[in-house]
Design a protein around this motif. Structure first.
Motif, PDB file in Angstrom:
ATOM      1  N   PHE A 133       0.498  -1.217  -0.258  1.00 30.37           N
ATOM      2  CA  PHE A 133      -0.205   0.154   0.483  1.00 30.37           C
ATOM      3  C   PHE A 133       0.373   1.468   0.143  1.00 30.37           C
ATOM      4  O   PHE A 133      -0.015   2.688   0.922  1.00 30.37           O
ATOM      5  CB  PHE A 133      -1.208   0.120   1.209  1.00 30.37           C
ATOM      6  N   SER A 134       1.858   1.635  -0.951  1.00 29.63           N
ATOM      7  CA  SER A 134       2.373   2.244  -1.081  1.00 29.63           C
ATOM      8  C   SER A 134       2.731   2.795  -2.186  1.00 29.63           C
ATOM      9  O   SER A 134       2.590   2.634  -3.046  1.00 29.63           O
ATOM     10  CB  SER A 134       4.050   1.943  -0.168  1.00 29.63           C
ATOM     11  N   ALA A 135       3.158   4.292  -2.262  1.00 30.79           N
ATOM     12  CA  ALA A 135       3.417   4.709  -3.992  1.00 30.79           C
ATOM     13  C   ALA A 135       4.627   5.110  -4.703  1.00 30.79           C
ATOM     14  O   ALA A 135       5.436   5.504  -5.284  1.00 30.79           O
ATOM     15  CB  ALA A 135       2.546   6.878  -3.253  1.00 30.79           C
ATOM     16  N   LYS A 136       5.170   4.683  -3.055  1.00 32.40           N
ATOM     17  CA  LYS A 136       7.393   4.506  -3.707  1.00 32.40           C
ATOM     18  C   LYS A 136       7.988   3.809  -5.001  1.00 32.40           C
ATOM     19  O   LYS A 136       7.053   2.647  -4.708  1.00 32.40           O
ATOM     20  CB  LYS A 136       7.369   4.247  -2.334  1.00 32.40           C
ATOM     21  N   PRO A 137       8.223   4.347  -5.199  1.00 30.74           N
ATOM     22  CA  PRO A 137       9.371   3.259  -6.606  1.00 30.74           C
ATOM     23  C   PRO A 137       9.029   1.359  -6.388  1.00 30.74           C
ATOM     24  O   PRO A 137      10.234   1.666  -4.954  1.00 30.74           O
ATOM     25  CB  PRO A 137      10.234   3.800  -7.507  1.00 30.74           C
ATOM     26  N   ALA A 138       9.437   1.196  -6.745  1.00 27.62           N
ATOM     27  CA  ALA A 138       9.719  -0.077  -6.613  1.00 27.62           C
ATOM     28  C   ALA A 138      11.343  -0.355  -6.538  1.00 27.62           C
ATOM     29  O   ALA A 138      12.067   0.108  -7.781  1.00 27.62           O
ATOM     30  CB  ALA A 138       9.326  -1.671  -7.836  1.00 27.62           C
ATOM     31  N   ASN A 139      11.720  -1.245  -6.011  1.00 29.07           N
ATOM     32  CA  ASN A 139      12.935  -1.692  -6.452  1.00 29.07           C
ATOM     33  C   ASN A 139      13.428  -2.720  -7.110  1.00 29.07           C
ATOM     34  O   ASN A 139      12.095  -3.631  -7.136  1.00 29.07           O
ATOM     35  CB  ASN A 139      14.027  -1.883  -4.755  1.00 29.07           C
ATOM     36  N   THR A 140      14.983  -3.134  -7.133  1.00 24.18           N
ATOM     37  CA  THR A 140      14.261  -4.387  -8.385  1.00 24.18           C
ATOM     38  C   THR A 140      15.398  -5.136  -8.434  1.00 24.18           C
ATOM     39  O   THR A 140      16.510  -4.686  -7.414  1.00 24.18           O
ATOM     40  CB  THR A 140      15.142  -4.734  -9.883  1.00 24.18           C
ATOM     41  N   ASP A 141      16.147  -6.605  -8.276  1.00 25.41           N
ATOM     42  CA  ASP A 141      17.801  -7.022  -7.608  1.00 25.41           C
ATOM     43  C   ASP A 141      18.131  -7.797  -8.933  1.00 25.41           C
ATOM     44  O   ASP A 141      17.904  -7.920  -9.261  1.00 25.41           O
ATOM     45  CB  ASP A 141      16.680  -8.478  -6.989  1.00 25.41           C
ATOM     46  N   VAL A 142      19.401  -6.639  -8.707  1.00 30.41           N
ATOM     47  CA  VAL A 142      20.012  -6.455  -9.713  1.00 30.41           C
ATOM     48  C   VAL A 142      21.431  -7.680 -10.426  1.00 30.41           C
ATOM     49  O   VAL A 142      21.214  -8.107 -11.503  1.00 30.41           O
ATOM     50  CB  VAL A 142      21.578  -5.508  -9.745  1.00 30.41           C
ATOM     51  N   ASN A 143      21.397  -9.383  -8.744  1.00 30.82           N
ATOM     52  CA  ASN A 143      20.983 -10.318  -8.592  1.00 30.82           C
ATOM     53  C   ASN A 143      20.529 -11.947  -9.480  1.00 30.82           C
ATOM     54  O   ASN A 143      21.282 -12.377  -9.752  1.00 30.82           O
ATOM     55  CB  ASN A 143      22.185 -10.340  -7.889  1.00 30.82           C
ATOM     56  N   PHE A 144      19.122 -11.156  -9.934  1.00 30.02           N
ATOM     57  CA  PHE A 144      18.670 -12.141 -10.283  1.00 30.02           C
ATOM     58  C   PHE A 144      19.578 -12.954 -11.749  1.00 30.02           C
ATOM     59  O   PHE A 144      19.239 -12.084 -12.606  1.00 30.02           O
ATOM     60  CB  PHE A 144      16.839 -11.741 -10.660  1.00 30.02           C
ATOM     61  N   PRO A 145      19.143 -14.107 -11.455  1.00 33.93           N
ATOM     62  CA  PRO A 145      19.818 -14.640 -12.286  1.00 33.93           C
ATOM     63  C   PRO A 145      18.959 -15.232 -13.660  1.00 33.93           C
ATOM     64  O   PRO A 145      19.382 -15.367 -14.992  1.00 33.93           O
ATOM     65  CB  PRO A 145      20.396 -15.740 -11.818  1.00 33.93           C
ATOM     66  N   LEU A 146      17.915 -14.684 -13.603  1.00 33.39           N
ATOM     67  CA  LEU A 146      16.909 -15.193 -15.035  1.00 33.39           C
ATOM     68  C   LEU A 146      16.279 -13.551 -15.671  1.00 33.39           C
ATOM     69  O   LEU A 146      15.593 -13.944 -16.661  1.00 33.39           O
ATOM     70  CB  LEU A 146      15.987 -15.631 -14.686  1.00 33.39           C
ATOM     71  N   MET A 147      17.437 -12.887 -15.401  1.00 35.22           N
ATOM     72  CA  MET A 147      16.512 -11.567 -15.425  1.00 35.22           C
ATOM     73  C   MET A 147      16.710 -10.876 -17.484  1.00 35.22           C
ATOM     74  O   MET A 147      18.397 -11.376 -17.779  1.00 35.22           O
ATOM     75  CB  MET A 147      17.424 -10.498 -14.922  1.00 35.22           C
ATOM     76  N   GLY A 148      16.385 -10.604 -17.705  1.00 31.90           N
ATOM     77  CA  GLY A 148      15.976 -10.933 -19.473  1.00 31.90           C
ATOM     78  C   GLY A 148      16.299 -12.186 -20.341  1.00 31.90           C
ATOM     79  O   GLY A 148      16.436 -12.286 -21.764  1.00 31.90           O
ATOM     80  N   VAL A 149      16.305 -13.636 -19.379  1.00 28.21           N
ATOM     81  CA  VAL A 149      15.774 -14.812 -20.462  1.00 28.21           C
ATOM     82  C   VAL A 149      14.711 -15.252 -20.302  1.00 28.21           C
ATOM     83  O   VAL A 149      14.105 -15.989 -21.806  1.00 28.21           O
ATOM     84  CB  VAL A 149      16.853 -15.609 -18.993  1.00 28.21           C
ATOM     85  N   GLY A 150      13.109 -14.668 -19.822  1.00 27.78           N
ATOM     86  CA  GLY A 150      12.239 -14.867 -20.397  1.00 27.78           C
ATOM     87  C   GLY A 150      11.650 -16.456 -19.932  1.00 27.78           C
ATOM     88  O   GLY A 150      12.458 -16.889 -18.665  1.00 27.78           O
ATOM     89  N   GLY A 151      10.473 -17.421 -20.307  1.00 27.77           N
ATOM     90  CA  GLY A 151       9.869 -18.361 -19.871  1.00 27.77           C
ATOM     91  C   GLY A 151      10.001 -17.866 -18.410  1.00 27.77           C
ATOM     92  O   GLY A 151       9.264 -17.127 -16.995  1.00 27.77           O
ATOM     93  N   PRO A 152       9.170 -19.624 -18.063  1.00 26.46           N
ATOM     94  CA  PRO A 152       8.247 -19.653 -17.080  1.00 26.46           C
ATOM     95  C   PRO A 152       9.136 -20.198 -15.408  1.00 26.46           C
ATOM     96  O   PRO A 152      10.574 -20.198 -15.439  1.00 26.46           O
ATOM     97  CB  PRO A 152       7.623 -20.650 -16.899  1.00 26.46           C
ATOM     98  N   LEU A 153       8.671 -19.317 -14.354  1.00 25.39           N
ATOM     99  CA  LEU A 153       9.135 -19.645 -13.016  1.00 25.39           C
ATOM    100  C   LEU A 153       8.529 -19.802 -12.041  1.00 25.39           C
ATOM    101  O   LEU A 153       7.351 -19.636 -12.329  1.00 25.39           O
ATOM    102  CB  LEU A 153       9.725 -17.829 -13.059  1.00 25.39           C
ATOM    103  N   SER A 154       8.743 -20.406 -11.165  1.00 23.18           N
ATOM    104  CA  SER A 154       7.661 -20.475  -9.226  1.00 23.18           C
ATOM    105  C   SER A 154       8.832 -20.793  -8.952  1.00 23.18           C
ATOM    106  O   SER A 154      10.319 -21.582  -9.144  1.00 23.18           O
ATOM    107  CB  SER A 154       6.527 -21.881 -10.445  1.00 23.18           C
TER     108      SER A 154
END
Length: 410
Positions: free
Chosen positions: A335-356
């Motif tokens: 319930f916040s209007a502050k901008p979201a952060n992102t995890d720059v170490n996420f290993p599947l960034m830009g790979v595409g496809g399904p995740l769970s």
């Protein structure tokens, strides 16, 4: 006669982390192979609620001519060793893998086969598959599953009648009885093959709360809440967001729904943007909306991008942070209007496809995320794992030993 012959597949995922002084604290990722085929859809869960249970990964994949569904058993210590696979389906028209429902030692996983809703069922000893009889005469293009104290609830979008139908499966039973429906001629519900958002279920396994998130043919996204102890149920509808009307299939527009203390969080890709809505129980007609930005459907390995959510919840079940995946790992306050952060170490960034994903919480206080998704750089499915450092000790009810509980699975 079934009039659709092509299938388009996408999936969901979720992840979670902890924070220290308001800053995400994230460990390094590792990965282990669990399957030698690339996933088109995937769901991760457990075979039981006990300490250190076997993990279950449902993988829908393509062998070059047909779509196939396998159930992977991943035993403790979850290092990729001794993984076994059970082949469940092998057919051209196989898609829309729903969430894993684990209830009293029985597992139910819905999906669409030949435009009917089928389920894969594990009875504690072996797997079987069966079609929900009430879905045979019409065409369906979505399937999902949610657990409450009243049983397993299977939902799907009936393309023929433009409605959502829900079926009840009692624990330890192989029968699926019609439970309720909404939509139809007076208020038509659109589905994935119409170009609309894929409907999803959010339920409370410790209560009788149920919610379906869906989109009408005029573009309006809505929720339908119901009490699963009522039969027949009463559906209470609330608007979420008015969006342009769907104009036919372009890509699968995924969604997720997750029950948290005091409300529901839904996420949806209705127009190529990653959107979320926080829906409080106190006023479900006034959701908090957020747009996380454009979704990249052209990753380095897949031409689609799945999305999902897992909450960051403390030991008192209080929602601390949101974790949303649509290619990037987005982190933002409730319930916040502050901008979201992102995890720059996420290993599947830009790979595409399904995740769970699921979280594994140790009695020692350590927390791990296990993320099932594509193998980076080549065909295959991996578990991507990392420790999430936390200053919080979880009390899991175990008197001794470094045992674990699993939570926040889709």
């Amino acid at each position: 006669m079934k009039k659709f012959t092509s299938v388009f597949l996408v999936l969901l995922l979720g992840i979670s982390y902890r924070v220290c002084a308001g800053v995400p604290v994230m460990g390094n990722w590792s990965n282990v192979p669990i399957f030698n085929q690339a996933p088109l859809e995937i769901k991760l869960g457990t075979f039981s609620d006990g300490p250190d249970p076997d993990l279950l990964a449902m993988v829908l994949w393509n062998d070059g001519s047909s779509n196939r569904l396998d159930a992977l058993k991943i035993p403790f210590p979850y290092d990729g060793s001794n993984v076994t696979s059970t082949s469940l389906e092998n057919t051209a028209t196989l898609f829309a893998l729903g969430n894993i429902c684990s209830n009293g030692g029985t597992i139910v996983v819905p999906y669409i086969k030949n435009f009917n809703i089928e389920v894969a069922r594990f009875n504690g000893l072996s797997w079987s598959t069966l079609m929900i009889p009430g879905t045979f005469s019409n065409d369906f293009d979505s399937a999902d599953c949610g657990v409450t104290q009243d049983g397993n609830f299977i939902s799907g979008h009936d393309m023929t009648d433009s409605e959502i139908e829900i079926y009840l499966n009692l624990s330890n039973s192989s029968n699926f009885n019609f439970f309720g429906r909404f939509g139809g001629v007076s208020a038509p519900v659109a589905g994935p093959f119409d170009g609309a958002v894929r409907d999803t279920l959010a339920t409370d396994r410790n209560g009788s709360f149920g919610l379906s998130f869906y989109q009408r043919s005029n573009g309006l996204t809505r929720t339908a809440t119901f009490d699963t102890s009522d039969n027949p149920p009463t559906f209470n509808h609330n608007d979420v967001q008015q969006l342009p009307p769907p104009v036919g299939f372009v890509f699968v527009k995924e969604s997720f729904g997750f029950r948290v203390l005091g409300g529901v969080v839904v996420g949806y890709n209705a127009d190529g943007n990653a959107r979320t809505a926080e829906i409080p129980d106190s006023d479900p007609s006034s959701p908090t909306l957020r747009n996380l930005g454009t979704i990249n459907n052209n990753g380095s390995q897949f031409t689609f991008q799945g999305g999902s959510y897992v909450p960051n919840i403390d030991e008192e079940d209080t929602l601390v942070e949101h974790n949303v995946i649509w290619g990037d790992w987005f982190i933002f306050d409730p319930f916040s209007a502050k901008p979201a952060n992102t995890d720059v170490n996420f290993p599947l960034m830009g790979v595409g496809g399904p995740l769970s994903a699921c979280n594994r919480r140790m009695s020692s206080g350590k927390t791990f995320t296990y993320l099932a998704g594509p193998r980076v750089g080549t065909d295959g499915t991996d578990l991507h794992i990392r420790e999430l450092e936390t200053d919080m000790i979880f009390t899991d009810g175990f008197e001794s030993g470094d045992v674990s509980v699993w939570s926040n699975c889709p």
